[in-house]
Motif scaffolding. Structure first.
Motif, PDB file in Angstrom:
ATOM      1  N   ARG A 174      43.000  13.818 -27.244  1.00 42.92           N
ATOM      2  CA  ARG A 174      43.943  13.126 -28.136  1.00 42.92           C
ATOM      3  C   ARG A 174      43.267  12.701 -29.429  1.00 42.92           C
ATOM      4  N   ASP A 175      42.090  13.235 -29.707  1.00 42.19           N
ATOM      5  CA  ASP A 175      41.377  12.918 -30.934  1.00 42.19           C
ATOM      6  C   ASP A 175      41.214  11.398 -31.085  1.00 42.19           C
ATOM      7  N   PRO A 176      40.531  10.773 -30.149  1.00 43.27           N
ATOM      8  CA  PRO A 176      40.428   9.307 -30.154  1.00 43.27           C
ATOM      9  C   PRO A 176      39.670   8.772 -31.370  1.00 43.27           C
ATOM     10  N   ILE A 177      40.005   7.563 -31.770  1.00 40.08           N
ATOM     11  CA  ILE A 177      39.375   6.947 -32.939  1.00 40.08           C
ATOM     12  C   ILE A 177      38.112   6.210 -32.494  1.00 40.08           C
ATOM     13  N   LEU A 178      36.966   6.712 -32.916  1.00 37.09           N
ATOM     14  CA  LEU A 178      35.678   6.184 -32.467  1.00 37.09           C
ATOM     15  C   LEU A 178      34.731   6.143 -33.661  1.00 37.09           C
ATOM     16  N   ASP A 179      33.869   5.132 -33.703  1.00 38.59           N
ATOM     17  CA  ASP A 179      32.805   5.168 -34.708  1.00 38.59           C
ATOM     18  C   ASP A 179      31.592   4.393 -34.202  1.00 38.59           C
ATOM     19  N   GLN A 180      30.653   4.111 -35.083  1.00 44.56           N
ATOM     20  CA  GLN A 180      29.395   3.472 -34.674  1.00 44.56           C
ATOM     21  C   GLN A 180      29.608   2.094 -34.062  1.00 44.56           C
ATOM     22  N   ARG A 181      30.728   1.501 -34.352  1.00 40.12           N
ATOM     23  CA  ARG A 181      30.965   0.148 -33.820  1.00 40.12           C
ATOM     24  C   ARG A 181      31.771   0.169 -32.523  1.00 40.12           C
ATOM     25  N   THR A 182      32.005   1.363 -32.004  1.00 37.76           N
ATOM     26  CA  THR A 182      32.719   1.476 -30.728  1.00 37.76           C
ATOM     27  C   THR A 182      31.706   1.552 -29.595  1.00 37.76           C
ATOM     28  N   ARG A 200      29.888  10.382 -28.111  1.00 38.89           N
ATOM     29  CA  ARG A 200      28.593  10.328 -28.818  1.00 38.89           C
ATOM     30  C   ARG A 200      28.604  11.195 -30.077  1.00 38.89           C
ATOM     31  N   GLU A 201      29.312  12.319 -29.996  1.00 40.04           N
ATOM     32  CA  GLU A 201      29.430  13.164 -31.197  1.00 40.04           C
ATOM     33  C   GLU A 201      30.089  12.401 -32.345  1.00 40.04           C
ATOM     34  N   GLN A 202      30.984  11.465 -32.004  1.00 35.52           N
ATOM     35  CA  GLN A 202      31.666  10.673 -33.045  1.00 35.52           C
ATOM     36  C   GLN A 202      30.830   9.460 -33.459  1.00 35.52           C
ATOM     37  N   GLY A 203      29.645   9.305 -32.891  1.00 40.35           N
ATOM     38  CA  GLY A 203      28.762   8.216 -33.307  1.00 40.35           C
ATOM     39  C   GLY A 203      28.876   6.961 -32.466  1.00 40.35           C
ATOM     40  N   ALA A 204      29.731   6.964 -31.431  1.00 37.45           N
ATOM     41  CA  ALA A 204      29.872   5.772 -30.590  1.00 37.45           C
ATOM     42  C   ALA A 204      28.642   5.626 -29.691  1.00 37.45           C
ATOM     43  N   LYS A 205      28.355   4.377 -29.318  1.00 37.19           N
ATOM     44  CA  LYS A 205      27.291   4.116 -28.337  1.00 37.19           C
ATOM     45  C   LYS A 205      27.898   4.201 -26.937  1.00 37.19           C
ATOM     46  N   VAL A 206      27.187   4.835 -26.025  1.00 36.95           N
ATOM     47  CA  VAL A 206      27.723   4.989 -24.672  1.00 36.95           C
ATOM     48  C   VAL A 206      26.852   4.276 -23.639  1.00 36.95           C
ATOM     49  N   LEU A 207      27.488   3.404 -22.885  1.00 40.45           N
ATOM     50  CA  LEU A 207      26.839   2.727 -21.767  1.00 40.45           C
ATOM     51  C   LEU A 207      27.413   3.303 -20.472  1.00 40.45           C
ATOM     52  N   ALA A 208      26.534   3.822 -19.616  1.00 34.03           N
ATOM     53  CA  ALA A 208      26.993   4.345 -18.331  1.00 34.03           C
ATOM     54  C   ALA A 208      26.909   3.249 -17.284  1.00 34.03           C
ATOM     55  N   VAL A 209      27.927   3.168 -16.419  1.00 30.77           N
ATOM     56  CA  VAL A 209      27.856   2.333 -15.217  1.00 30.77           C
ATOM     57  C   VAL A 209      27.854   3.332 -14.070  1.00 30.77           C
ATOM     58  N   CYS A 210      26.728   3.438 -13.375  1.00 32.76           N
ATOM     59  CA  CYS A 210      26.538   4.582 -12.493  1.00 32.76           C
ATOM     60  C   CYS A 210      25.767   4.196 -11.234  1.00 32.76           C
ATOM     61  N   ASN A 211      26.038   4.917 -10.144  1.00 33.30           N
ATOM     62  CA  ASN A 211      25.387   4.590  -8.871  1.00 33.30           C
ATOM     63  C   ASN A 211      24.259   5.566  -8.510  1.00 33.30           C
ATOM     64  N   THR A 212      24.072   6.596  -9.318  1.00 32.67           N
ATOM     65  CA  THR A 212      23.117   7.639  -8.918  1.00 32.67           C
ATOM     66  C   THR A 212      22.008   7.773  -9.949  1.00 32.67           C
ATOM     67  N   ASN A 213      20.828   7.351  -9.546  1.00 26.12           N
ATOM     68  CA  ASN A 213      19.670   7.378 -10.434  1.00 26.12           C
ATOM     69  C   ASN A 213      19.403   8.760 -10.995  1.00 26.12           C
ATOM     70  N   GLY A 214      19.198   8.804 -12.290  1.00 22.96           N
ATOM     71  CA  GLY A 214      18.780  10.057 -12.918  1.00 22.96           C
ATOM     72  C   GLY A 214      19.839  11.143 -12.952  1.00 22.96           C
ATOM     73  N   SER A 215      21.095  10.816 -12.656  1.00 25.80           N
ATOM     74  CA  SER A 215      22.153  11.835 -12.713  1.00 25.80           C
ATOM     75  C   SER A 215      22.519  12.114 -14.177  1.00 25.80           C
ATOM     76  N   THR A 216      23.398  13.076 -14.369  1.00 21.90           N
ATOM     77  CA  THR A 216      23.644  13.586 -15.723  1.00 21.90           C
ATOM     78  C   THR A 216      24.266  12.532 -16.652  1.00 21.90           C
ATOM     79  N   ILE A 217      25.231  11.792 -16.156  1.00 21.84           N
ATOM     80  CA  ILE A 217      25.941  10.844 -17.043  1.00 21.84           C
ATOM     81  C   ILE A 217      24.985   9.772 -17.606  1.00 21.84           C
ATOM     82  N   PRO A 218      24.180   9.100 -16.778  1.00 22.25           N
ATOM     83  CA  PRO A 218      23.223   8.168 -17.395  1.00 22.25           C
ATOM     84  C   PRO A 218      22.196   8.851 -18.291  1.00 22.25           C
ATOM     85  N   ARG A 219      21.779  10.061 -17.931  1.00 22.21           N
ATOM     86  CA  ARG A 219      20.791  10.749 -18.776  1.00 22.21           C
ATOM     87  C   ARG A 219      21.347  11.030 -20.156  1.00 22.21           C
ATOM     88  N   GLU A 220      22.644  11.294 -20.230  1.00 25.08           N
ATOM     89  CA  GLU A 220      23.219  11.627 -21.539  1.00 25.08           C
ATOM     90  C   GLU A 220      23.795  10.406 -22.266  1.00 25.08           C
TER      91      GLU A 220
END
Ligand code: F6R
Length: 369
Positions: free
Chosen positions: A90-98, A120-140
């Motif tokens: 849906r082309d979400p509105i995201l920037d460095q302050r998101t 992340r491509e739009q410059g937003a910061k991403v925080l993962a909440v995750c149960n699996t150490n070293g899995s793809t989502i936290p790594r990225e």
């Protein structure tokens, strides 16, 4: 390895008090302040955040719906929660302050991964909440807050959900702490209650026999409806999801206020309807509203299964079955209210002869879009 339980799901339901306590461990200091240094997003960046967007799927999405209410209430930062599979289309509105929060037990869910890549491509910061150490989502992601549920083997998510909620409350409270918004008595009280919540979950687990009996008595039903408001609405959705995936029954969750806009037409004689009742303290208007919702459906013949706080007497006359949960602050109620619904679905699935740990057509982690 099932530790004496017939199914991993039962073991994992029973492990929830420990999972919750482990997820809090070391994250609240002696003075009641949160120490989330492991979230390596600098406080200066967090202070600039002007929007939070949560992306997740399934059960994790329900945790995200509850997180939205907590974040907005405790930080006053606008927050939206979106199904990860819908997000980037849906082309979400995201920037460095998101700040984007990606919630995932496995850390491998492709829909969630694609959503966070887009963010992340739009410059937003991403925080993962995750149960699996070293899995793809936290790594990225830019940062990660791990849930400490331990390995979850049963396909249906239980202890991971409760720990996702705990982690989200911590993030919400931490954002409030860093930004100094509404930091006061209420927040301090909530942090204290959060520290005691594992005991409340334990209390619920000890009183589940009537819920099991009730579930078995409903094994030949076709449909169960779930109603809630505010944080009880995502809990209703979660109860319905558990029943679909485990018991293969038609189950739907509704915001109770929506009933009169259509779903009330579904109510018929003896239809089981589970209602999650908010605390009569706190938001008492909401409580009164839901009591009248219960009256409405009961007047139309529904069999009401009411989940209500200890001491809430107003619901008693309208409850065909009453499931008591300990009193908690409004926003924390899902930690106790979800547990009976997990037990209910697990028992119904067993009564219907279904494979509890491995429901048909489902996989533990969904690595395709
Ligand atoms: C339901 C369930 C699924 C997952 C969803 C997301 O019981 O387990 O709905 O919650 O597939 O999985 P994760 O959290 O691994 O991204």
């Amino acid at each position: 390895e099932k530790g004496g339980y017939d199914y991993f799901m039962l073991k994992e339901i029973a492990e929830q008090p420990k999972a919750v306590a482990d997820t809090l461990l070391g994250r609240i200091d002696a003075s009641g302040l949160l120490t989330l240094d492991e979230v390596r997003i600098p406080a200066a960046v967090l202070r600039e955040v002007d929007k939070v967007v949560i992306v997740a799927c399934g059960t994790a999405y329900h945790a995200g719906m509850i997180a939205k209410l907590a974040i907005e209430h405790w930080t006053r930062i606008p927050c939206e929660t979106e199904l990860a599979s819908e997000f980037r289309y849906r082309d979400p509105i995201l920037d460095q302050r998101t700040l984007v929060i990606a919630i995932s037990q496995s850390g491998e869910t492709m829909d969630t991964l694609m959503a966070l890549r887009h963010a992340r491509e739009q410059g937003a910061k991403v925080l993962a909440v995750c149960n699996t150490n070293g899995s793809t989502i936290p790594r990225e992601s830019d940062a990660v807050l791990y849930t400490h549920a331990g390995p979850e083997v049963a396909v249906a998510s239980t202890k991971a959900f409760l720990t996702q909620l705990v982690a989200c409350y911590l993030v919400a409270l931490y954002l409030g702490q860093v930004r100094g918004t509404k930091w006061g008595d209420e927040i301090e009280a909530v942090i204290r209650e959060l520290s005691d919540i594992a005991g409340a979950v334990d209390t619920v687990l000890e009183t589940m026999e009537p819920v099991r009996r009730l579930a078995r008595s409903l094994a030949d039903k076709d449909t169960v409806l779930f109603l809630g408001r505010h944080v009880g609405y995502p809990v209703a959705l979660e109860g319905a999801l558990k029943l679909k995936e485990l018991a293969y029954m038609h189950a739907e969750g509704f915001a109770a206020g929506e009933l009169k806009h259509g779903p009330i037409a579904l109510i018929e004689e003896d239809l089981p309807v589970v209602v999650v009742v908010p605390s009569p303290r706190g938001r008492s208007v909401l409580h009164d509203k839901i009591v009248s919702n219960i009256q409405e459906i009961r007047a139309r013949g529904a069999r009401t299964i009411v989940i209500a706080e200890e001491g809430d007497e107003a619901v008693v006359p309208y409850a065909d079955h009453l499931i008591r949960i300990p009193a908690t602050p409004t926003l924390l109620q899902p930690l106790v209210a979800t547990v009976p619904l997990q037990v209910f679905a697990c028992e119904l699935a067993t009564a219907r002869g279904n494979e509890v740990d491995q429901p048909r057509n489902l996989a533990k982690s969904v690595t395709v879009e």
